[in-house]
Design an enzyme around this catalytic site. Structure first.
Site, PDB file in Angstrom:
ATOM      1  N   HIS A  62      88.486  44.233 -55.585  1.00 47.70           N
ATOM      2  CA  HIS A  62      89.789  43.655 -55.231  1.00 47.70           C
ATOM      3  C   HIS A  62      89.950  42.286 -55.860  1.00 47.70           C
ATOM      4  O   HIS A  62      88.992  41.531 -55.988  1.00 47.70           O
ATOM      5  CB  HIS A  62      89.946  43.563 -53.711  1.00 47.70           C
ATOM      6  CG  HIS A  62      88.777  42.940 -53.014  1.00 47.70           C
ATOM      7  ND1 HIS A  62      87.621  43.628 -52.729  1.00 47.70           N
ATOM      8  CD2 HIS A  62      88.582  41.686 -52.569  1.00 47.70           C
ATOM      9  CE1 HIS A  62      86.773  42.822 -52.136  1.00 47.70           C
ATOM     10  NE2 HIS A  62      87.322  41.629 -52.028  1.00 47.70           N
ATOM     11  N   HIS A  70      91.721  38.691 -55.475  1.00 51.60           N
ATOM     12  CA  HIS A  70      92.389  37.796 -54.523  1.00 51.60           C
ATOM     13  C   HIS A  70      93.460  36.986 -55.249  1.00 51.60           C
ATOM     14  O   HIS A  70      93.220  36.477 -56.349  1.00 51.60           O
ATOM     15  CB  HIS A  70      91.394  36.785 -53.943  1.00 51.60           C
ATOM     16  CG  HIS A  70      90.327  37.364 -53.072  1.00 51.60           C
ATOM     17  ND1 HIS A  70      90.351  37.292 -51.695  1.00 51.60           N
ATOM     18  CD2 HIS A  70      89.181  38.021 -53.376  1.00 51.60           C
ATOM     19  CE1 HIS A  70      89.273  37.864 -51.189  1.00 51.60           C
ATOM     20  NE2 HIS A  70      88.529  38.320 -52.189  1.00 51.60           N
TER      21      HIS A  70
END
Ligand code: AMP
Ligand code: ZN
Length: 139
Positions: free
Chosen positions: A99, A101
């Protein structure tokens, strides 16, 4: 990947504050933000490491993340944003679905990346650059 919390978010089994999705990526608010608006951009395919994400999906993640950074900056009247990706436990990766950020930043938000600045001994910089170049595998 039944036990992956982010796969469950993509599938709607766990609720999320969604900002954006398309056929490749899903973006939603981080539940414990550094600043309000802190967002996570994830590939819909499950990949533990960013290094296995196909280039067109990784590119889409970066594109969407930077556009969300701009949207957050305008909406929250902030000054900038950081993109951050932790790959591996040692790097601080907690959720093992890669992922990106997006952290909206204000000049006086009182958050400081703990970023030290080492000094290379003579010759070490060139040695590491050459060694890394020798091991680099790109398709
Ligand atoms: P990392 O340390 O890079 O693996 O970051 C994982 C991030 O996922 C953390 O910032 C968590 O706050 C966030 N997170 C974990 N569970 C959820 C959830 N259910 N919804 C939104 N964000 C989450
Ligand atoms: Zn997953």
């Amino acid at each position: 990947m039944n036990n992956c919390i982010f796969c469950k978010i993509i599938n709607g089994e766990i609720p999320s504050a969604k900002i954006y999705e398309d056929e490749l990526v899903y973006a939603f608010l981080d539940i414990s933000p550094i600043n309000f608006g802190h967002t996570l951009v994830i590939p819909k395919e499950h990949h533990e490491s960013a290094s296995t994400i196909p280039e067109h999906i990784a590119g889409r993640m970066f594109h969407v993340a930077s556009r969300i950074g701009i949207a957050l900056k305008r909406e929250l009247d902030l000054d900038g944003y950081n993109l951050h990706l932790a790959d591996g436990l040692a790097a601080g990766q907690v959720v093992m679905h890669a992922h990106l950020h997006v952290v909206p930043r204000g000049v006086e938000d009182d958050f400081h990346w703990n970023w030290r600045q080492l000094v290379y001994p003579e010759g070490k910089m060139a040695e590491i650059a050459a060694a890394a170049a020798g091991r680099l595998k790109l398709d």
